[in-house]
Design a protein around this motif. Sequence first.
Motif: not given
Length: 120
Positions: A35-41, A55-61, A66-69, A92-93
Motif C-alpha cells: 500500500a505504501l513503503k512507510t508505516p503510518i503512525k 490486502c493493501g487495497r484499502s483507501k483508508k490505510q 472493505g476493498s478486500h471484499f 502499510t507494506c
Amino acid sequence: MGGMLWPVALRTWRRDISSWLDRWFPKAPAKSVVALKTPIKVNLVAGKTYRWCVCGRSKKQPFCDGSHFFQRTGLSPLKFKAQETRTVALCTCKATQRPPYCDGTHRSEQVQKAEVGSPL
C-alpha cells in the motif's frame, strides 16, 4: 416427460451458483499488495477494536475499508483490540512479521524496489 427436465435444471442451477460463489469467494486468496513503503503512525485508544487492512487495497490505510471484499481478494482484515492508549506505527507494506505493527520490513530492498499496488 416434464420430470426429466428437473435434473438438468438442477445441474444448471448448481453450476450457476458455483460460478457465482467462485467469483465472490475465491478458493485461493490473492496476495497482499504494497500500500505504501512507510508505516503510518496512529493513536490507538485502549479497549477500542480496529480492523487493519491485510490486502493493501484499502483507501483508508492502514485500516480496512472493505476493498478486500469488493475486489474479491479472499483476504480478510486483521481485527485487533488496543490494550492501551498510545501512538503506534502500523505497517502499510503488508510484509511485517508482527501484523499489524511495523517491524521495519519496509526498509528491505525487496519492498523498496516493489511498486506501490503490486504484490511482493
